[in-house]
Write a protein that holds these residues in place. Structure first.
Motif, mmCIF file in Angstrom:
data_model
loop_
_atom_site.group_PDB
_atom_site.id
_atom_site.type_symbol
_atom_site.label_atom_id
_atom_site.label_comp_id
_atom_site.label_asym_id
_atom_site.label_seq_id
_atom_site.Cartn_x
_atom_site.Cartn_y
_atom_site.Cartn_z
ATOM 1 N N VAL A 19 4.712 11.877 -13.072
ATOM 2 C CA VAL A 19 4.020 13.090 -12.650
ATOM 3 C C VAL A 19 4.993 13.973 -11.876
ATOM 4 C CG1 VAL A 19 2.099 14.044 -11.322
ATOM 5 C CG2 VAL A 19 1.830 11.842 -12.501
ATOM 6 N N GLU A 20 5.100 15.235 -12.268
ATOM 7 C CA GLU A 20 5.991 16.150 -11.556
ATOM 8 C C GLU A 20 5.365 16.569 -10.230
ATOM 9 O OE1 GLU A 20 8.776 19.605 -13.085
ATOM 10 O OE2 GLU A 20 6.762 20.404 -12.749
ATOM 11 N N LEU A 21 6.141 16.456 -9.163
ATOM 12 C CA LEU A 21 5.690 16.830 -7.831
ATOM 13 C C LEU A 21 6.685 17.786 -7.201
ATOM 14 C CD1 LEU A 21 4.725 13.321 -6.399
ATOM 15 C CD2 LEU A 21 3.194 14.966 -7.471
ATOM 16 N N GLN A 22 6.178 18.711 -6.407
ATOM 17 C CA GLN A 22 7.050 19.572 -5.618
ATOM 18 C C GLN A 22 7.164 18.994 -4.219
ATOM 19 O OE1 GLN A 22 5.890 23.680 -5.302
ATOM 20 N NE2 GLN A 22 7.872 24.309 -4.523
ATOM 21 N N VAL A 23 8.379 18.790 -3.759
ATOM 22 C CA VAL A 23 8.635 18.187 -2.453
ATOM 23 C C VAL A 23 9.538 19.135 -1.664
ATOM 24 C CG1 VAL A 23 9.527 16.182 -1.234
ATOM 25 C CG2 VAL A 23 8.484 15.897 -3.494
ATOM 26 N N PRO A 24 9.089 19.647 -0.520
ATOM 27 C CA PRO A 24 9.917 20.554 0.281
ATOM 28 C C PRO A 24 11.235 19.912 0.690
ATOM 29 C CG PRO A 24 7.639 20.590 1.026
ATOM 30 C CD PRO A 24 7.757 19.453 0.058
ATOM 31 N N LEU A 25 12.252 20.733 0.861
ATOM 32 C CA LEU A 25 13.562 20.233 1.286
ATOM 33 C C LEU A 25 13.437 19.471 2.600
ATOM 34 C CD1 LEU A 25 15.864 23.292 0.476
ATOM 35 C CD2 LEU A 25 15.796 21.101 -0.711
ATOM 36 N N GLY A 26 14.105 18.350 2.670
ATOM 37 C CA GLY A 26 14.080 17.533 3.873
ATOM 38 C C GLY A 26 12.940 16.538 3.933
ATOM 39 N N GLU A 27 12.063 16.537 2.922
ATOM 40 C CA GLU A 27 10.935 15.611 2.916
ATOM 41 C C GLU A 27 11.040 14.667 1.716
ATOM 42 O OE1 GLU A 27 7.185 17.510 3.271
ATOM 43 O OE2 GLU A 27 7.789 18.787 4.955
ATOM 44 N N MET A 28 10.106 13.720 1.655
ATOM 45 C CA MET A 28 10.028 12.817 0.510
ATOM 46 C C MET A 28 8.566 12.574 0.191
ATOM 47 S SD MET A 28 10.932 8.998 1.966
ATOM 48 C CE MET A 28 12.598 9.459 2.413
ATOM 49 N N ALA A 29 8.307 12.164 -1.031
ATOM 50 C CA ALA A 29 6.938 11.883 -1.443
ATOM 51 C C ALA A 29 6.563 10.458 -1.049
ATOM 52 C CB ALA A 29 6.796 12.081 -2.952
ATOM 53 N N VAL A 30 5.454 10.333 -0.345
ATOM 54 C CA VAL A 30 4.930 9.023 0.048
ATOM 55 C C VAL A 30 3.448 8.999 -0.301
ATOM 56 C CG1 VAL A 30 4.588 7.376 1.924
ATOM 57 C CG2 VAL A 30 6.590 8.879 1.944
ATOM 58 N N HIS A 31 3.005 7.928 -0.961
ATOM 59 C CA HIS A 31 1.617 7.835 -1.400
ATOM 60 C C HIS A 31 0.994 6.507 -1.007
ATOM 61 C CE1 HIS A 31 2.956 11.183 -3.951
ATOM 62 N NE2 HIS A 31 1.683 11.496 -4.077
ATOM 63 N N TYR A 32 -0.284 6.584 -0.587
ATOM 64 C CA TYR A 32 -1.076 5.379 -0.383
ATOM 65 C C TYR A 32 -1.636 4.936 -1.722
ATOM 66 C CZ TYR A 32 -1.100 6.661 4.585
ATOM 67 O OH TYR A 32 -0.724 6.988 5.861
ATOM 68 N N GLY A 70 0.730 -1.255 0.000
ATOM 69 C CA GLY A 70 0.000 0.000 0.000
ATOM 70 C C GLY A 70 0.755 1.299 0.000
ATOM 71 N N LEU A 71 2.081 1.311 0.165
ATOM 72 C CA LEU A 71 2.825 2.568 0.266
ATOM 73 C C LEU A 71 3.879 2.665 -0.823
ATOM 74 C CD1 LEU A 71 3.480 3.091 4.097
ATOM 75 C CD2 LEU A 71 2.135 4.566 2.600
ATOM 76 N N LEU A 72 3.868 3.783 -1.532
ATOM 77 C CA LEU A 72 4.885 4.062 -2.547
ATOM 78 C C LEU A 72 5.771 5.194 -2.044
ATOM 79 C CD1 LEU A 72 6.127 3.769 -5.395
ATOM 80 C CD2 LEU A 72 4.419 5.428 -6.191
ATOM 81 N N VAL A 73 7.075 4.944 -1.980
ATOM 82 C CA VAL A 73 8.041 5.932 -1.516
ATOM 83 C C VAL A 73 8.837 6.452 -2.706
ATOM 84 C CG1 VAL A 73 10.017 6.373 0.000
ATOM 85 C CG2 VAL A 73 8.220 4.762 0.702
ATOM 86 N N SER A 74 8.844 7.783 -2.860
ATOM 87 C CA SER A 74 9.560 8.417 -3.972
ATOM 88 C C SER A 74 10.496 9.476 -3.395
ATOM 89 C CB SER A 74 8.563 9.063 -4.951
ATOM 90 O OG SER A 74 7.592 8.137 -5.386
ATOM 91 N N PRO A 75 11.733 9.120 -3.098
ATOM 92 C CA PRO A 75 12.649 10.065 -2.440
ATOM 93 C C PRO A 75 13.219 11.094 -3.416
ATOM 94 C CG PRO A 75 13.779 8.022 -2.912
ATOM 95 C CD PRO A 75 12.347 7.804 -3.317
ATOM 96 N N VAL A 76 13.725 12.166 -2.841
ATOM 97 C CA VAL A 76 14.460 13.169 -3.610
ATOM 98 C C VAL A 76 15.937 12.796 -3.541
ATOM 99 C CG1 VAL A 76 15.016 15.621 -3.860
ATOM 100 C CG2 VAL A 76 12.771 14.929 -3.014
ATOM 101 N N ILE A 77 16.538 12.464 -4.680
ATOM 102 C CA ILE A 77 17.922 11.997 -4.664
ATOM 103 C C ILE A 77 18.879 12.982 -5.330
ATOM 104 C CG2 ILE A 77 17.206 9.588 -4.603
ATOM 105 C CD1 ILE A 77 17.875 9.419 -7.570
ATOM 106 N N THR A 78 18.354 14.086 -5.861
ATOM 107 C CA THR A 78 19.185 15.103 -6.493
ATOM 108 C C THR A 78 19.390 16.268 -5.520
ATOM 109 O OG1 THR A 78 18.286 14.536 -8.661
ATOM 110 C CG2 THR A 78 19.437 16.643 -8.461
ATOM 111 N N PRO A 79 20.626 16.677 -5.269
ATOM 112 C CA PRO A 79 20.866 17.771 -4.318
ATOM 113 C C PRO A 79 20.217 19.081 -4.764
ATOM 114 C CG PRO A 79 22.906 16.593 -4.843
ATOM 115 C CD PRO A 79 21.875 16.120 -5.809
ATOM 116 N N ASP A 80 19.782 19.862 -3.772
ATOM 117 C CA ASP A 80 19.293 21.223 -3.998
ATOM 118 C C ASP A 80 18.135 21.281 -4.992
ATOM 119 O OD1 ASP A 80 21.323 22.199 -2.277
ATOM 120 O OD2 ASP A 80 22.746 22.118 -3.947
#
Length: 219
Positions: free
Chosen positions: A65-78, A23-33
């Motif tokens: 899909v392009e998403l905006q993710v604040p610094l220090g966070e990651m995208a997680v979806h149910y 049930g959980l999809l994790v999409s981390p930010v792996i590119t600096p800045d």
């Protein structure tokens, strides 16, 4: 992500994301800045774990899909079609072990029959309790989930006598304006027996104006 949609070539190439369970999809930010990522989503409904905002991919193919993710966070979806049990955070496992459970019910974007016709591999499709519910409710939306609390640390194997296991099924009308949630306790043993309680239920994807009833009383 490949296991959620084996026939989707895009899912096979999504090497910077991963599923946690069904049930959980994790999409981390792996590119600096950077605060923008373009994760891949398979067809169906997805909901942000942070604000429950929906994202629906129509058709039989997934898309990036392009998403905006604040610094220090990651995208997680149910993932739509799943019921995810959550417990409150604590620094030590024993402190959270018996805390109240919140059930997050993520409704799919189509009925069980429509998913079958589109050959969508639904969450928990391999488990009998969910497969039979979907077969019996082809004109409804179906979501399934499992709660599991393992046994004591010193037991050699997890069994029904030393663990808590429960299965959840949500069945909703095609317009998501009515429905219900049922549970079945498969095992109720070990230290957690009789101690776990459902403290809250969050249903994602419901239609406007829906009312909630518990044991025959509106809440």
């Amino acid at each position: 992500l490949f296991f959620a949609a084996p026939a989707d070539a895009g899912a096979r190439q999504a090497e910077q994301q991963w599923m946690v369970g069904e049930g959980l999809l994790v999409s981390p930010v792996i590119t600096p800045d950077t605060t923008f990522i373009t994760p891949y989503f398979t067809p169906g409904a997805w909901y942000s774990a942070w604000d429950y905002s929906p994202l629906v991919v129509e058709g039989t193919a997934g898309q990036a899909v392009e998403l905006q993710v604040p610094l220090g966070e990651m995208a997680v979806h149910y993932r739509g079609g799943t019921i995810v049990p959550l417990q409150q955070y604590a620094p030590v496992t024993r402190d959270v072990r018996y805390s109240p459970v919140t059930l997050v019910v993520a409704l799919p974007s189509s009925t069980a029959g429509e998913e079958a016709a589109a050959r969508v591999v639904a969450p928990y499709a391999a488990q009998e309790f969910c497969r039979s519910s979907r077969e019996q409710n082809v004109d409804h939306m179906v979501a399934c989930g499992v709660l599991f609390m393992d046994g004591e640390d010193d037991v050699p194997a997890v069994t029904a006598d030393n663990s808590v296991q429960a299965q959840f099924v949500a069945v909703a009308a095609a317009d998501a304006r009515s429905g219900g949630i049922s549970s079945s306790v498969v095992a109720n043993g070990g230290e957690a027996a009789g101690k776990l309680r459902v403290g809250a239920v969050h249903v994602l994807g419901v239609g406007g104006g829906a009312a909630v009833w518990v044991d025959g009383a509106e809440v």
